[in-house]
Design a protein around this motif. Sequence first.
Motif, PDB file in Angstrom:
ATOM      1  N   TYR A   1      10.532  -8.029  -5.663  1.00 15.40           N
ATOM      2  CA  TYR A   1       9.139  -7.576  -5.638  1.00 15.40           C
ATOM      3  C   TYR A   1       9.067  -6.061  -5.445  1.00 15.40           C
ATOM      4  N   LEU A   2       9.889  -5.556  -4.548  1.00 14.88           N
ATOM      5  CA  LEU A   2       9.869  -4.125  -4.287  1.00 14.88           C
ATOM      6  C   LEU A   2      10.447  -3.334  -5.453  1.00 14.88           C
ATOM      7  N   GLY A   3      11.323  -3.991  -6.218  1.00 15.77           N
ATOM      8  CA  GLY A   3      11.890  -3.358  -7.396  1.00 15.77           C
ATOM      9  C   GLY A   3      11.087  -3.621  -8.650  1.00 15.77           C
ATOM     10  N   ASN A   4       9.916  -4.258  -8.479  1.00 16.68           N
ATOM     11  CA  ASN A   4       8.982  -4.511  -9.580  1.00 16.68           C
ATOM     12  C   ASN A   4       9.505  -5.482 -10.624  1.00 16.68           C
ATOM     13  N   LEU A   5      10.498  -6.292 -10.270  1.00 18.15           N
ATOM     14  CA  LEU A   5      10.920  -7.356 -11.174  1.00 18.15           C
ATOM     15  C   LEU A   5       9.909  -8.502 -11.124  1.00 18.15           C
ATOM     16  N   LYS A   6       9.206  -8.604 -10.020  1.00 15.58           N
ATOM     17  CA  LYS A   6       8.129  -9.577  -9.872  1.00 15.58           C
ATOM     18  C   LYS A   6       6.878  -8.834  -9.433  1.00 15.58           C
ATOM     19  N   ASP A   7       5.724  -9.427  -9.663  1.00 19.69           N
ATOM     20  CA  ASP A   7       4.459  -8.781  -9.356  1.00 19.69           C
ATOM     21  C   ASP A   7       4.242  -8.732  -7.845  1.00 19.69           C
ATOM     22  N   LYS A   8       4.367  -7.554  -7.263  1.00 19.79           N
ATOM     23  CA  LYS A   8       4.210  -7.444  -5.813  1.00 19.79           C
ATOM     24  C   LYS A   8       2.753  -7.522  -5.373  1.00 19.79           C
ATOM     25  N   ARG A   9       1.814  -7.617  -6.337  1.00 19.27           N
ATOM     26  CA  ARG A   9       0.417  -7.778  -5.961  1.00 19.27           C
ATOM     27  C   ARG A   9       0.182  -9.103  -5.231  1.00 19.27           C
ATOM     28  N   VAL A  10       1.099 -10.056  -5.406  1.00 13.75           N
ATOM     29  CA  VAL A  10       0.943 -11.316  -4.674  1.00 13.75           C
ATOM     30  C   VAL A  10       1.197 -11.107  -3.185  1.00 13.75           C
ATOM     31  N   LEU A  11       1.821  -9.980  -2.840  1.00 14.39           N
ATOM     32  CA  LEU A  11       2.125  -9.695  -1.439  1.00 14.39           C
ATOM     33  C   LEU A  11       1.049  -8.781  -0.868  1.00 14.39           C
ATOM     34  N   ASN A  12      -0.058  -9.370  -0.438  1.00 17.19           N
ATOM     35  CA  ASN A  12      -1.068  -8.558   0.225  1.00 17.19           C
ATOM     36  C   ASN A  12      -0.568  -8.177   1.615  1.00 17.19           C
ATOM     37  N   TRP A  13      -1.361  -7.433   2.348  1.00 17.43           N
ATOM     38  CA  TRP A  13      -0.883  -6.911   3.626  1.00 17.43           C
ATOM     39  C   TRP A  13      -0.555  -8.028   4.614  1.00 17.43           C
ATOM     40  N   GLU A  14      -1.377  -9.059   4.668  1.00 17.82           N
ATOM     41  CA  GLU A  14      -1.114 -10.150   5.603  1.00 17.82           C
ATOM     42  C   GLU A  14       0.180 -10.872   5.259  1.00 17.82           C
ATOM     43  N   LYS A  15       0.434 -11.114   3.973  1.00 17.14           N
ATOM     44  CA  LYS A  15       1.670 -11.780   3.576  1.00 17.14           C
ATOM     45  C   LYS A  15       2.878 -10.909   3.877  1.00 17.14           C
ATOM     46  N   ARG A  16       2.748  -9.615   3.692  1.00 22.33           N
ATOM     47  CA  ARG A  16       3.856  -8.710   4.011  1.00 22.33           C
ATOM     48  C   ARG A  16       4.164  -8.739   5.508  1.00 22.33           C
TER      49      ARG A  16
ATOM     50  N   VAL B   1      14.317  -0.064   8.037  1.00 18.57           N
ATOM     51  CA  VAL B   1      14.269   0.393   6.645  1.00 18.57           C
ATOM     52  C   VAL B   1      13.496  -0.615   5.795  1.00 18.57           C
ATOM     53  N   VAL B   2      13.752  -1.908   6.026  1.00 21.79           N
ATOM     54  CA  VAL B   2      13.026  -2.954   5.289  1.00 21.79           C
ATOM     55  C   VAL B   2      11.529  -2.867   5.582  1.00 21.79           C
ATOM     56  N   LEU B   3      11.150  -2.606   6.822  1.00 23.84           N
ATOM     57  CA  LEU B   3       9.739  -2.474   7.170  1.00 23.84           C
ATOM     58  C   LEU B   3       9.079  -1.366   6.347  1.00 23.84           C
ATOM     59  N   PHE B   4       9.769  -0.255   6.220  1.00 23.95           N
ATOM     60  CA  PHE B   4       9.204   0.850   5.442  1.00 23.95           C
ATOM     61  C   PHE B   4       9.188   0.531   3.947  1.00 23.95           C
ATOM     62  N   GLU B   5      10.177  -0.217   3.478  1.00 23.91           N
ATOM     63  CA  GLU B   5      10.151  -0.651   2.072  1.00 23.91           C
ATOM     64  C   GLU B   5       8.903  -1.489   1.799  1.00 23.91           C
ATOM     65  N   ILE B   6       8.612  -2.397   2.713  1.00 23.77           N
ATOM     66  CA  ILE B   6       7.454  -3.278   2.541  1.00 23.77           C
ATOM     67  C   ILE B   6       6.155  -2.484   2.628  1.00 23.77           C
ATOM     68  N   LEU B   7       6.113  -1.508   3.522  1.00 25.82           N
ATOM     69  CA  LEU B   7       4.926  -0.663   3.654  1.00 25.82           C
ATOM     70  C   LEU B   7       4.706   0.196   2.406  1.00 25.82           C
ATOM     71  N   CYS B   8       5.799   0.750   1.884  1.00 22.57           N
ATOM     72  CA  CYS B   8       5.699   1.701   0.775  1.00 22.57           C
ATOM     73  C   CYS B   8       5.798   1.041  -0.597  1.00 22.57           C
ATOM     74  N   GLY B   9       6.268  -0.200  -0.645  1.00 27.09           N
ATOM     75  CA  GLY B   9       6.349  -0.913  -1.914  1.00 27.09           C
ATOM     76  C   GLY B   9       7.466  -0.441  -2.821  1.00 27.09           C
ATOM     77  N   ARG B  10       8.463   0.239  -2.261  1.00 26.07           N
ATOM     78  CA  ARG B  10       9.602   0.740  -3.039  1.00 26.07           C
ATOM     79  C   ARG B  10      10.901   0.461  -2.283  1.00 26.07           C
TER      80      ARG B  10
END
Length: 352
Positions: free
Chosen positions: A138-153, A244-253
């Motif tokens: 999702y973070l690498g945009n292979l899947k649509d990360k729009r399914v991961l709203n803030w609550e799901k993240r 680092v994973v927390l920041f990946e999820i926050l930044c989407g990259r």
Amino acid sequence: MDLTSSEEILINYSITFNSVGKNLEYLQIPLTHIQSATHDFSNEYRIANFPDGYAFYRAELEHYDKENPSSKRHNTVLIKRYPYGNKSYGEKEFLTELEILSGGVKHTNIINLLGFCFEDSEMILVIDNFSNGFLNDYLGNLKDKRVLNWEKRLKICIDVAHALRYIHYEMEDQKMIINRDICSYNIGLDENLEAKIVNFWWSVFLPPNQEDDALYLDLMGRNYYIDPEYKKTKRESDVYGFGVVLFEILCGRLAFDPIYKKESDIGLAHVARRSFSTGSLEEMIDPIIKEEIGENKFVLNRGPNKDSLHTFITIAHQCVAETQDQRPTMKVVVKELEKALFFQVSHCSKFS
């Protein structure tokens, strides 16, 4: 009966977990069964193939029920195939993971071992299926990360945090595990987007009363997630990788996204620390989350609540502190992430 070389290795390998001294024969799955289920490891069944050479396959496979060894089950599983002759993922790593997953580790956010195969040059673990792939997809945009709203993240982060708190503090007989490879490639998502730690190949086990001693180990892990003080590996090393994973999820990259590598050789962690100190971290937040916020920040019921974001960012920054003594324990991390989720859920309920 003559033993195969693989069987000899299994017998002679130094078992560090007291609970793994049991016989694992009931978990063994013949290679022919796995080859048949995957049509000899056909690409049709491959769901992930990582640059390091290991691969995952999804297939229908008969295996023994771990809770009831006298019976068998037939369902969809993931087949994790170790590469032959790989220096990073070899015999030692395979057996380490086999030990840990068969040795009493049991948590809803840690993958469950269903069986294994150790024949010829093949080293295979059979584990639970997780149908939504890996977090990095999702973070690498292979899947649509729009399914991961803030609550799901937030919930994904809390799932992983619970698993880390468990292996650091809550295992039976006061045992403790340091994973040493916490990253988005190591987090699987099931059909409900519940997160599970998938890999334990570089993990180390500490018996009771040794939990605060540093382990002086060879450098292992992925460059952009490695503790700057890795030479004295402790629980805080996992905390750093999780930060680092927390920041990946926050930044989407992903941590090694070119946008971060332009600014720092160590990628996201350094850039996030610097942006936090200059008060510009908000500029790094995933635009998808910003879309949820709307024109007037933090007002949409579907978007992040201001207190939720602040709590999350603060604990993420603490996790990636450069020195271990500045980082929180996973007990504290869980508490703060659950607080961030509480703020978010309470905010949304006002508008429902």
